[in-house]
Design an enzyme around this catalytic site. Structure first.
Site, PDB file in Angstrom:
ATOM      1  NE  ARG A   1       7.705  -2.210   6.464  1.00 39.89           N
ATOM      2  CZ  ARG A   1       6.438  -1.893   6.257  1.00 39.89           C
ATOM      3  NH1 ARG A   1       6.088  -1.125   5.243  1.00 39.89           N
ATOM      4  NH2 ARG A   1       5.496  -2.365   7.060  1.00 39.89           N
TER       5      ARG A   1
ATOM      6  CE  LYS B   1      -2.140  -1.146   3.855  1.00 43.00           C
ATOM      7  NZ  LYS B   1      -1.698  -2.491   4.231  1.00 43.00           N
TER       8      LYS B   1
ATOM      9  NE  ARG C   1      -4.575  -1.461   9.248  1.00 43.29           N
ATOM     10  CZ  ARG C   1      -3.562  -0.871   8.603  1.00 43.29           C
ATOM     11  NH1 ARG C   1      -3.674   0.351   8.170  1.00 43.29           N
ATOM     12  NH2 ARG C   1      -2.436  -1.526   8.404  1.00 43.29           N
TER      13      ARG C   1
ATOM     14  NE  ARG D   1       6.236  -0.183  10.563  1.00 43.00           N
ATOM     15  CZ  ARG D   1       5.235  -0.203   9.685  1.00 43.00           C
ATOM     16  NH1 ARG D   1       5.352   0.447   8.545  1.00 43.00           N
ATOM     17  NH2 ARG D   1       4.134  -0.861   9.954  1.00 43.00           N
TER      18      ARG D   1
ATOM     19  NE  ARG E   1       1.771  -5.246  11.145  1.00 46.11           N
ATOM     20  CZ  ARG E   1       2.861  -4.860  10.453  1.00 46.11           C
ATOM     21  NH1 ARG E   1       4.063  -5.338  10.797  1.00 46.11           N
ATOM     22  NH2 ARG E   1       2.746  -4.031   9.455  1.00 46.11           N
TER      23      ARG E   1
HETATM   24  P1  B4P Z   1       4.014  -1.928   2.226  1.00 48.91           P
HETATM   25  O1  B4P Z   1       3.183  -3.124   1.884  1.00 48.91           O
HETATM   26  O2  B4P Z   1       4.002  -0.782   1.275  1.00 48.91           O
HETATM   27  O3  B4P Z   1       3.565  -1.553   3.662  1.00 48.91           O
HETATM   28  P2  B4P Z   1       2.071  -1.175   4.061  1.00 48.91           P
HETATM   29  O4  B4P Z   1       1.098  -2.231   3.600  1.00 48.91           O
HETATM   30  O5  B4P Z   1       1.810   0.215   3.596  1.00 48.91           O
HETATM   31  O6  B4P Z   1       2.181  -1.089   5.581  1.00 48.91           O
HETATM   32  P3  B4P Z   1       1.513  -1.745   6.848  1.00 48.91           P
HETATM   33  O7  B4P Z   1       0.175  -2.375   6.566  1.00 48.91           O
HETATM   34  O8  B4P Z   1       2.590  -2.566   7.444  1.00 48.91           O
HETATM   35  O9  B4P Z   1       1.368  -0.585   7.840  1.00 48.91           O
HETATM   36  P4  B4P Z   1       0.495   0.681   8.171  1.00 48.91           P
HETATM   37  O10 B4P Z   1       1.495   1.739   8.195  1.00 48.91           O
HETATM   38  O11 B4P Z   1      -0.712   0.916   7.315  1.00 48.91           O
HETATM   39  O12 B4P Z   1       5.470  -2.391   2.346  1.00 48.91           O
HETATM   40  C1  B4P Z   1       5.873  -3.613   2.938  1.00 48.91           C
HETATM   41  C2  B4P Z   1       7.224  -4.044   2.405  1.00 48.91           C
HETATM   42  O13 B4P Z   1       7.038  -4.737   1.165  1.00 48.91           O
HETATM   43  C3  B4P Z   1       8.201  -2.903   2.094  1.00 48.91           C
HETATM   44  O14 B4P Z   1       9.451  -3.261   2.568  1.00 48.91           O
HETATM   45  C4  B4P Z   1       8.185  -2.804   0.581  1.00 48.91           C
HETATM   46  O15 B4P Z   1       9.412  -2.351   0.056  1.00 48.91           O
HETATM   47  C5  B4P Z   1       7.910  -4.236   0.177  1.00 48.91           C
HETATM   48  N1  B4P Z   1       7.226  -4.346  -1.100  1.00 48.91           N
HETATM   49  C6  B4P Z   1       6.198  -3.567  -1.551  1.00 48.91           C
HETATM   50  N2  B4P Z   1       5.810  -3.974  -2.778  1.00 48.91           N
HETATM   51  C7  B4P Z   1       6.599  -5.058  -3.115  1.00 48.91           C
HETATM   52  C8  B4P Z   1       6.669  -5.930  -4.248  1.00 48.91           C
HETATM   53  N3  B4P Z   1       5.866  -5.771  -5.309  1.00 48.91           N
HETATM   54  N4  B4P Z   1       7.553  -6.925  -4.232  1.00 48.91           N
HETATM   55  C9  B4P Z   1       8.395  -7.095  -3.153  1.00 48.91           C
HETATM   56  N5  B4P Z   1       8.388  -6.293  -2.055  1.00 48.91           N
HETATM   57  C10 B4P Z   1       7.497  -5.291  -2.027  1.00 48.91           C
HETATM   58  O16 B4P Z   1      -0.068   0.319   9.640  1.00 48.91           O
HETATM   59  C11 B4P Z   1       0.773   0.021  10.755  1.00 48.91           C
HETATM   60  C12 B4P Z   1      -0.059  -0.163  12.019  1.00 48.91           C
HETATM   61  O17 B4P Z   1      -0.728   1.089  12.365  1.00 48.91           O
HETATM   62  C13 B4P Z   1      -1.204  -1.175  11.943  1.00 48.91           C
HETATM   63  O18 B4P Z   1      -0.765  -2.499  12.209  1.00 48.91           O
HETATM   64  C14 B4P Z   1      -2.165  -0.642  13.052  1.00 48.91           C
HETATM   65  O19 B4P Z   1      -1.737  -1.019  14.322  1.00 48.91           O
HETATM   66  C15 B4P Z   1      -2.029   0.864  12.937  1.00 48.91           C
HETATM   67  N6  B4P Z   1      -3.051   1.457  12.054  1.00 48.91           N
HETATM   68  C16 B4P Z   1      -2.802   2.067  10.848  1.00 48.91           C
HETATM   69  N7  B4P Z   1      -3.963   2.476  10.288  1.00 48.91           N
HETATM   70  C17 B4P Z   1      -4.966   2.111  11.141  1.00 48.91           C
HETATM   71  C18 B4P Z   1      -6.385   2.234  11.088  1.00 48.91           C
HETATM   72  N8  B4P Z   1      -7.001   2.801  10.051  1.00 48.91           N
HETATM   73  N9  B4P Z   1      -7.115   1.746  12.125  1.00 48.91           N
HETATM   74  C19 B4P Z   1      -6.503   1.186  13.173  1.00 48.91           C
HETATM   75  N10 B4P Z   1      -5.159   1.034  13.284  1.00 48.91           N
HETATM   76  C20 B4P Z   1      -4.384   1.484  12.270  1.00 48.91           C
END
Ligand code: B4P
Length: 191
Positions: A128, A14, A89, A134, A146
């Site tokens: 990551r 994302k 979420r 993190r 998660r």
């Molecule tokens: P991403 O996949 O981009 O990470 P993310 O989904 O955005 O993040 P995440 O769900 O962990 O966290 P969030 O900040 O929303 O990247 C992951 C890795 O994959 C990276 O290293 C990237 O380089 C790699 N990657 C990406 N694409 C790739 C590909 N095609 N091939 C290979 N590698 C690839 O949330 C964190 C926490 O905050 C949650 O757990 C929760 O506790 C809280 N939170 C956030 N929003 C909330 C909400 N709305 N309600 C309640 N709690 C919330």
């Protein structure tokens, strides 16, 4: 106005894809994860409350994240559109988002849902975690929690948008650019 919900399990890509989409479509990026990590880094009361939940892999309460998004919408009144990254979420958050947007005479254009299988998610997040600092990316038990929380509390949000005809699934495995191109094809159709 183009308003996208970028959806998927933790590690689906994302944040990675949001960074590319905001540049191409000139949108404002609203990531609840980034906002919460900002609060944690600043040591605010909200950040302290969020830290204890995020580090266990649990969700932060709906009222907190809904309030954060409402204030960001009001700070960006002249935006071309928004990318909601990691929000909503829960179905309660999805209902609140619809209400907040309709009060401002705007609406979600579509949900882009990145689909990636569990082992790939775990591998990406552990990878990551080696550099991100993190805590929630460094322990396989927390990552599995998660993913379980996602399956139980977050995945029903898909049905919420499917009922509105706004759900668009994208295969999230492959190169970042290929996935980006697949997303853009869908966005260009719905915008
Ligand atoms: P991403 O996949 O981009 O990470 P993310 O989904 O955005 O993040 P995440 O769900 O962990 O966290 P969030 O900040 O929303 O990247 C992951 C890795 O994959 C990276 O290293 C990237 O380089 C790699 N990657 C990406 N694409 C790739 C590909 N095609 N091939 C290979 N590698 C690839 O949330 C964190 C926490 O905050 C949650 O757990 C929760 O506790 C809280 N939170 C956030 N929003 C909330 C909400 N709305 N309600 C309640 N709690 C919330």
């Amino acid at each position: 106005m183009l308003n996208l919900v970028l959806f998927g399990p933790p590690g689906a890509g994302k944040g990675t894809q949001a960074a590319k989409l905001i540049e191409k479509y000139k949108l404002v990026h609203l990531s609840t994860g980034d906002i919460l990590r900002g609060e944690m880094a600043a040591g605010t009361d909200l950040g302290k409350q969020a830290k204890s939940l995020i580090e266990k892999g649990e969700l932060v309460p709906d009222a907190i994240v809904i309030g954060m998004i409402a204030s960001k919408l009001d700070q960006n009144k002249s935006a071309n559109g928004f990318i909601f990254d990691g929000f909503p979420r829960t179905t309660a958050q999805a209902g609140a988002l619809d209400k907040m947007l309709s009060e401002r005479n705007i609406a979600v254009t579509g949900m882009i849902a990145l689909e990636v299988e569990k082992q790939e998610l775990i591998d990406r997040l552990l990878n990551r975690g080696k550099t991100s600092g993190r805590a929630d990316d460094q322990d396989v038990k927390i990552i599995e929690n998660r993913i379980n929380v996602y399956n139980k509390e977050t995945s029903p949000v898909k049905d919420y948008y499917e009922k509105q005809g706004k759900y668009h699934a994208i295969h999230g495995i492959g190169s970042i650019d290929d996935i980006f191109n697949a997303i853009c094809k869908t966005v260009d159709k719905i915008k």
